[in-house]
Design a protein around this motif. Structure first.
Motif, PDB file in Angstrom:
ATOM      1  N   MET A 706       0.852  -1.182   0.000  1.00  0.00           N
ATOM      2  CA  MET A 706       0.000   0.000   0.000  1.00  0.00           C
ATOM      3  C   MET A 706       0.887   1.231   0.000  1.00  0.00           C
ATOM      4  SD  MET A 706      -3.141  -1.182   0.118  1.00  0.00           S
ATOM      5  CE  MET A 706      -4.014   0.326   0.498  1.00  0.00           C
ATOM      6  N   MET A 707       0.343   2.325  -0.567  1.00  0.00           N
ATOM      7  CA  MET A 707       1.045   3.602  -0.541  1.00  0.00           C
ATOM      8  C   MET A 707       0.010   4.717  -0.495  1.00  0.00           C
ATOM      9  SD  MET A 707       1.979   4.602  -4.440  1.00  0.00           S
ATOM     10  CE  MET A 707       1.892   6.300  -3.943  1.00  0.00           C
ATOM     11  N   GLY A 708       0.452   5.880  -0.028  1.00  0.00           N
ATOM     12  CA  GLY A 708      -0.458   7.013  -0.040  1.00  0.00           C
ATOM     13  C   GLY A 708      -0.154   7.987   1.071  1.00  0.00           C
ATOM     14  N   GLU A 709      -1.116   8.895   1.296  1.00  0.00           N
ATOM     15  CA  GLU A 709      -0.975   9.902   2.345  1.00  0.00           C
ATOM     16  C   GLU A 709      -1.533   9.340   3.647  1.00  0.00           C
ATOM     17  OE1 GLU A 709      -2.787  14.269   3.526  1.00  0.00           O
ATOM     18  OE2 GLU A 709      -2.563  13.767   1.401  1.00  0.00           O
ATOM     19  N   ILE A 710      -0.734   9.432   4.712  1.00  0.00           N
ATOM     20  CA  ILE A 710      -1.154   8.904   6.012  1.00  0.00           C
ATOM     21  C   ILE A 710      -2.342   9.702   6.540  1.00  0.00           C
ATOM     22  CG2 ILE A 710      -0.439   8.595   8.422  1.00  0.00           C
ATOM     23  CD1 ILE A 710       0.731   6.521   6.626  1.00  0.00           C
ATOM     24  N   HIS A 711      -3.300   8.989   7.131  1.00  0.00           N
ATOM     25  CA  HIS A 711      -4.506   9.607   7.676  1.00  0.00           C
ATOM     26  C   HIS A 711      -4.138  10.630   8.755  1.00  0.00           C
ATOM     27  CE1 HIS A 711      -8.488  10.061   9.384  1.00  0.00           C
ATOM     28  NE2 HIS A 711      -8.998   9.286   8.416  1.00  0.00           N
ATOM     29  N   PRO A 712      -4.774  11.809   8.770  1.00  0.00           N
ATOM     30  CA  PRO A 712      -4.441  12.833   9.776  1.00  0.00           C
ATOM     31  C   PRO A 712      -4.549  12.338  11.211  1.00  0.00           C
ATOM     32  CG  PRO A 712      -5.808  13.767   8.047  1.00  0.00           C
ATOM     33  CD  PRO A 712      -5.751  12.309   7.789  1.00  0.00           C
ATOM     34  N   LEU A 713      -5.504  11.446  11.507  1.00  0.00           N
ATOM     35  CA  LEU A 713      -5.619  10.917  12.868  1.00  0.00           C
ATOM     36  C   LEU A 713      -4.404  10.077  13.247  1.00  0.00           C
ATOM     37  CD1 LEU A 713      -9.391   9.865  13.048  1.00  0.00           C
ATOM     38  CD2 LEU A 713      -8.289  11.838  14.126  1.00  0.00           C
ATOM     39  N   VAL A 714      -3.887   9.332  12.280  1.00  0.00           N
ATOM     40  CA  VAL A 714      -2.691   8.522  12.533  1.00  0.00           C
ATOM     41  C   VAL A 714      -1.483   9.429  12.751  1.00  0.00           C
ATOM     42  CG1 VAL A 714      -1.144   6.770  11.582  1.00  0.00           C
ATOM     43  CG2 VAL A 714      -3.615   6.590  11.214  1.00  0.00           C
ATOM     44  N   VAL A 715      -1.371  10.484  11.946  1.00  0.00           N
ATOM     45  CA  VAL A 715      -0.279  11.452  12.118  1.00  0.00           C
ATOM     46  C   VAL A 715      -0.331  12.051  13.514  1.00  0.00           C
ATOM     47  CG1 VAL A 715       0.657  13.650  11.314  1.00  0.00           C
ATOM     48  CG2 VAL A 715      -0.170  11.966   9.655  1.00  0.00           C
ATOM     49  N   GLU A 716      -1.528  12.368  13.967  1.00  0.00           N
ATOM     50  CA  GLU A 716      -1.689  12.965  15.299  1.00  0.00           C
ATOM     51  C   GLU A 716      -1.320  11.975  16.393  1.00  0.00           C
ATOM     52  OE1 GLU A 716      -5.269  14.888  18.037  1.00  0.00           O
ATOM     53  OE2 GLU A 716      -5.591  14.532  15.901  1.00  0.00           O
ATOM     54  N   ARG A 717      -1.720  10.717  16.233  1.00  0.00           N
ATOM     55  CA  ARG A 717      -1.414   9.718  17.253  1.00  0.00           C
ATOM     56  C   ARG A 717       0.085   9.497  17.401  1.00  0.00           C
ATOM     57  NH1 ARG A 717      -5.827   4.991  15.863  1.00  0.00           N
ATOM     58  NH2 ARG A 717      -7.685   6.078  16.630  1.00  0.00           N
ATOM     59  N   PHE A 718       0.804   9.531  16.312  1.00  0.00           N
ATOM     60  CA  PHE A 718       2.253   9.337  16.377  1.00  0.00           C
ATOM     61  C   PHE A 718       2.982  10.613  16.806  1.00  0.00           C
ATOM     62  CE2 PHE A 718       1.411   5.497  14.004  1.00  0.00           C
ATOM     63  CZ  PHE A 718       2.408   4.634  14.427  1.00  0.00           C
ATOM     64  N   GLY A 719       2.287  11.733  16.798  1.00  0.00           N
ATOM     65  CA  GLY A 719       2.910  12.990  17.236  1.00  0.00           C
ATOM     66  C   GLY A 719       3.874  13.568  16.233  1.00  0.00           C
ATOM     67  N   ILE A 720       3.617  13.345  14.937  1.00  0.00           N
ATOM     68  CA  ILE A 720       4.477  13.925  13.902  1.00  0.00           C
ATOM     69  C   ILE A 720       4.102  15.392  13.727  1.00  0.00           C
ATOM     70  CG2 ILE A 720       5.189  13.809  11.487  1.00  0.00           C
ATOM     71  CD1 ILE A 720       4.549  10.847  11.521  1.00  0.00           C
ATOM     72  N   ARG A 721       5.057  16.270  13.855  1.00  0.00           N
ATOM     73  CA  ARG A 721       4.813  17.710  13.744  1.00  0.00           C
ATOM     74  C   ARG A 721       4.840  18.124  12.273  1.00  0.00           C
ATOM     75  NH1 ARG A 721       8.258  20.422  18.751  1.00  0.00           N
ATOM     76  NH2 ARG A 721       7.515  18.976  20.376  1.00  0.00           N
ATOM     77  N   ILE A 722       3.739  18.690  11.789  1.00  0.00           N
ATOM     78  CA  ILE A 722       3.658  19.122  10.401  1.00  0.00           C
ATOM     79  C   ILE A 722       3.095  20.524  10.341  1.00  0.00           C
ATOM     80  CG2 ILE A 722       3.424  16.790   9.472  1.00  0.00           C
ATOM     81  CD1 ILE A 722       0.435  17.227   9.292  1.00  0.00           C
ATOM     82  N   GLU A 723       3.441  21.218   9.257  1.00  0.00           N
ATOM     83  CA  GLU A 723       2.934  22.564   9.013  1.00  0.00           C
ATOM     84  C   GLU A 723       1.628  22.486   8.208  1.00  0.00           C
ATOM     85  OE1 GLU A 723       4.249  25.249  10.268  1.00  0.00           O
ATOM     86  OE2 GLU A 723       5.932  24.139  11.170  1.00  0.00           O
ATOM     87  N   PRO A 724       0.814  23.567   8.193  1.00  0.00           N
ATOM     88  CA  PRO A 724      -0.401  23.564   7.379  1.00  0.00           C
ATOM     89  C   PRO A 724      -0.080  23.251   5.918  1.00  0.00           C
ATOM     90  CG  PRO A 724      -0.394  25.436   8.874  1.00  0.00           C
ATOM     91  CD  PRO A 724       0.945  24.800   8.995  1.00  0.00           C
ATOM     92  N   GLY A 725      -0.866  22.376   5.332  1.00  0.00           N
ATOM     93  CA  GLY A 725      -0.660  21.975   3.949  1.00  0.00           C
ATOM     94  C   GLY A 725       0.362  20.881   3.761  1.00  0.00           C
ATOM     95  N   GLN A 726       1.020  20.464   4.835  1.00  0.00           N
ATOM     96  CA  GLN A 726       2.050  19.430   4.739  1.00  0.00           C
ATOM     97  C   GLN A 726       1.427  18.056   4.939  1.00  0.00           C
ATOM     98  OE1 GLN A 726       5.427  20.114   7.299  1.00  0.00           O
ATOM     99  NE2 GLN A 726       6.048  17.968   7.265  1.00  0.00           N
ATOM    100  N   ALA A 727       1.831  17.096   4.131  1.00  0.00           N
ATOM    101  CA  ALA A 727       1.309  15.731   4.217  1.00  0.00           C
ATOM    102  C   ALA A 727       2.421  14.786   4.663  1.00  0.00           C
ATOM    103  CB  ALA A 727       0.749  15.290   2.866  1.00  0.00           C
TER     104      ALA A 727
END
Length: 845
Positions: A706-727
């Motif tokens: 599988m490939m693609g953009e990680i779900h925002p909830l998953v990004v939040e759970r892992f605590g990855i810091r991203i800027e607005p518009g960043q995937a």
């Protein structure tokens, strides 16, 4: 482990320089990490031989002008004694006793001009002793404390050493270097030399390496008390976890400080002196490597009066009952696990076997009668218990590495005799020794030719036997082999290869001759799977990614963060995890099911510091199989991209664009192109990825990742810091399916000799039609002249009709045999348009 050479010298003669001793031990596998010197040359504070000597205290009188000072008359080998003014509180008990020379009290004496540490400063600050008047009495010397000599931080009184039958011979005027000067070796006790976790263990090795006989401690004990029979009964419910339990009773002990020689050795070895009973227990553990424990006998008797008023004390070792707890000596209450072995009586638990004593049964200041125990415990169980409860003691360190049951009796007898001698106790007549399953002697056969071939040493059977006998092996030599009976303290010897290692150690690794390999080389075979993994790593690194190597241990909760609230995707039930029996920490208790979770953790950590993250890992996941002994191991590739596409640079000016879906797809296409694999991409959904921005990788119509953009909830759970518009982009691929599809050989095309013709083609198609299907149709209809098709534009909106989209391609036509004409290209273009029309596509003007 800290090994004072003076203590080591009690059991084996140390007549070589310290550095040579260090080299001998290190070359034999006992790595000496550091050497600390006390008073000797090389120490931070060297005790000057002429100015720091041993003094004999002859008399102590009150200072005529100060209540808190006394005058000590000290003999130090000069023509007349020296009167020393001191405020040491441990001299006040001797004031007014007149001549006390018969008490044989000795103390370090620093003469005028000596350099010492200032005992009144918090830090270690050197000072030179100068004579001066103290309350009307001129004083030019000083009786020293441990702090002033750099031994410890103790400054409550001076050092007082008593000359008796157990202490070294003291003589007034002897340079203190010759009395207390010492070098302490810090030896790294790794698991395969656990036998050396004692002074005797190191002495045994040194004696073998220097061809000396070792002088063992005196294990005889004088028993003059009442019989111990019918006063204490010991049972064990699990002989596998507690093979042996030995107990002796010592009555009438006097709680007092241990003699200075013992305190000094304990301090040098890293232990803090407490009192004579505790110090003897620690001393024997350090000396022999056999931990022991002391119980308050009267406390146990009081408990026995409740469950057996007329019967004996009953000590039982068992596993805990459900919900049982234990408060240990450090006043921490522990919830016990089913495998924690306990020392108990019928009223409850007393201690955690092999790890730490219980709070209630500890030795108290008023304790007069001591029940001394020394036991053997299962080393795996002790290691597991200590790790699980977070208790790390010197006893657990030794038991968790293996202490043979034979040592329990020797350790108990040694400690009991020292309690008799130094604490004034009387040892009850008899020893309780519960040993239900005595260990059988271990015998190992060694083929002599095998030993010669493996070691590179051309030694006879007798020479090999003599080398092993230096390590206390009992050896019988046969014609082509020998049989060695392993000494009981060597729990690491299992086969002939172990004997060859011991042979090489004692002979000396540095003496083994350099020889050319004489054996036949085995067939050289490659590892195609590993080679392809390395090839994939190289391709990804060349594409700008960094490789990771993560722990393969995790916890299920970490991996569950991958799923955005949709439990239907969590197909890995808890019972398919491979669970560790003795994890190194609670956070590393199972073998991982996902590499992507590990890579996401690293991305989260780096997102705090880096604006661009492009990382990957290749490794195994482990899926437990209920009906199989071993888990299923699968090799996976996981990538994570986020942040800026490239590192900002002053020459580029503007901020670089951010990674998007097509960057990830481009990297995967680059990988597959280099591997000569055709992979298809198909829209899909997955709980880890954002809906509408997820694709499935197909190889011969079989899903491989599988490939693609990680779900925002998953990004939040892992605590990855991203800027607005960043995937955050990711891919997870099954390499077990991908690698077998890589061709071992593939055809190549020579460089073209005729020019190419490039044209652009814009099509209008339904929004549901994929660009990949159009590309496939173009290549099929274009025939051999169409060499390459590249999508360069996708457009929706006016003037494109609703429900439609525009796809624009670069087409490259080329022939290997001629220069193409307009007619050739036109003919192919017409065929392309006819084929696309059948798919509902139309040309965009």
């Amino acid at each position: 482990m800290r090994v004072p050479l003076s203590w080591l010298n009690d059991y084996v003669k140390i007549d070589l320089p310290v550095k040579e001793v260090e080299m001998i031990l290190t070359n034999a596998g006992l790595e000496v990490k550091t050497i600390d010197y006390y008073g000797l040359p090389g120490a931070d504070l060297e005790w000057e031989r002429d100015n720091v000597v041993l003094g004999h205290i002859l008399q102590v009188e009150q200072h005529p002008n100060a209540d808190k000072l006394v005058l000590a008359t000290v003999e130090y080998g000069a023509d007349k004694p020296e009167v020393v003014v001191t405020g040491a509180p441990n001299l006040f008990p001797y004031v007014g006793q007149g001549d006390i020379a018969h008490l044989n009290l000795y103390s370090p004496l620093a003469l005028e001009g000596a350099t010492l540490y200032d005992g009144h400063k918090a830090e270690l600050k050197k000072t030179k002793l100068k004579g001066r008047e103290l309350r009307g009495v001129y004083n030019r010397c000083m009786l020293c404390s441990e702090k002033e000599l750099g031994i410890s931080e103790e400054h409550d009184g001076i050092i007082i050493m008593v000359k008796d039958e157990y202490a070294p011979a003291y003589k007034a005027g002897t340079p203190l270097q010759d009395v207390l000067g010492d070098a302490v070796l810090e030896i790294d006790i790794i698991p395969n030399i656990a036998r050396c976790a004692s002074i005797v263990g190191v002495a045994r090795e040194y004696a073998a390496l220097t061809e000396q006989d070792i002088c063992y401690p005196d294990y005889e004990v004088v028993m003059e008390g009442q019989p111990l029979d019918n006063r204490v009964v010991i049972t064990t419910e699990n002989a596998k976890l507690n093979p042996r339990f030995v107990a002796l009773l010592i009555e009438g002990v006097e709680q007092k400080p241990s003699p200075f020689w013992m305190q000094y050795r304990l301090r040098l070895a890293g232990q803090r002196p407490i009192n004579v009973v505790v110090d003897i227990s620690n001393y024997v553990m350090l000396e022999m490597g056999q931990p022991n424990h002391t119980f308050d006998y009267d406390f146990l008797r009081q408990r026995a009066d409740e469950y057996a008023p007329d019967g004996p004390i009953h000590i039982n070792t068992r596993l805990p009952h459900e919900g049982e707890t234990l408060t240990t000596l450090d006043d921490i209450t522990h919830k016990l696990q089913p495998y924690n072995i306990l020392v108990t009586d019928p009223l409850g638990n007393l201690s955690l076997g092999g790890v730490m004593g219980g709070l209630n049964s500890e030795i108290k200041p008023e304790t007069k009668n001591v029940l001394l125990e020394a036991a053997a415990w299962n080393f795996i169980n002790i290691r597991r218990t200590g790790t699980q409860l977070g208790i790390h003691t010197d006893a657990a360190f030794r038991f968790s590495r293996g202490v043979h049951p034979s040592q329990a009796l020797l350790g108990a007898k040694r400690a009991a005799e020292l309690l008799r001698r130094l604490a004034g106790g009387t040892v009850a007549n008899g020893i309780i020794d519960t040993y239900p399953e005595p260990a059988e002697p271990v015998k190992v056969d060694l083929n002599l030719n095998y030993a010669r071939r493996l070691s590179g040493l051309n030694l006879s059977g007798t020479e090999i036997a003599n080398l092993l006998r230096r390590l206390e092996f009992d050896v019988t030599v046969h014609a082509e082999s020998l049989t060695a009976t392993v000494p009981d303290h060597r729990m690491d010897i299992e086969g002939g290869h172990d004997l060859v290692e011991e042979l090489c150690r004692v002979y000396g690794y540095g003496r083994i001759p350099s020889t050319i390999l004489a054996d036949t080389l085995p067939p050289q075979r490659g590892n195609p799977t590993l080679e392809q993994e390395e090839r994939i790593k190289d391709i990804l690194v060349q594409a700008g990614l960094q490789e990771l190597i993560n722990f393969r241990l995790t916890i299920p909760e970490r991996e569950n963060r991958l799923y955005a609230g949709d439990k239907t995707w969590q197909t890995d039930s808890a019972d398919t995890y491979v669970t560790l029996t003795n994890p190194i920490s609670p956070e590393r208790s199972v073998m991982r099911h996902s590499i992507l979770a590990s890579v996401m953790d690293i991305a989260a950590n780096n997102s705090r510091y880096q604006g661009r993250i492009a990382i990957f890992e290749i490794g195994q996941i482990y899926i437990g199989q209920p009906d199989e002994l071993l888990p299923q191991e699968k090799t996976r590739l996981s990538l994570v991209l986020t942040g800026q596409r490239e590192v900002p640079h002053w020459q580029t000016g503007d901020e670089p664009p951010l990674y998007d879906f097509f960057d990830l797809k481009g990297i995967l296409e680059h990988l597959c192109d280099n591997l000569q694999i055709q992979v298809q991409y198909e829209a899909a959904r997955h709980a880890s990825y954002r809906p509408g921005r997820t694709a499935q990788l197909l190889l011969n119509e079989t899903p491989i990742g599988m490939m693609g953009e990680i779900h925002p909830l998953v990004v939040e759970r892992f605590g990855i810091r991203i800027e607005p518009g960043q995937a955050v982009l990711a891919a997870d691929i099954d390499l077990d399916a991908l690698i077998p599809a890589i061709p071992q050989a593939y055809p190549y095309k020579p460089l073209p000799t005729y020019p190419a013709v490039r044209e652009d083609l814009a099509l209008i198609v339904d929004k549901t039609v994929s660009a990949a299907s159009i590309e496939e149709a173009l290549l099929t209809a274009g025939g051999p002249l169409l060499q390459e098709v590249k999508l360069f534009d996708v457009y929706e909106g006016k003037p494109i009709p609703p429900g439609k989209k525009s796809l624009a391609y670069h087409l490259t036509f080329q022939s290997a045999s001629k220069t193409l004409t307009d007619k050739d290209v036109s003919k192919n273009r017409k065929r392309l348009i006819q084929q696309l029309s059948k798919m509902g596509a139309s040309l965009r003007e």
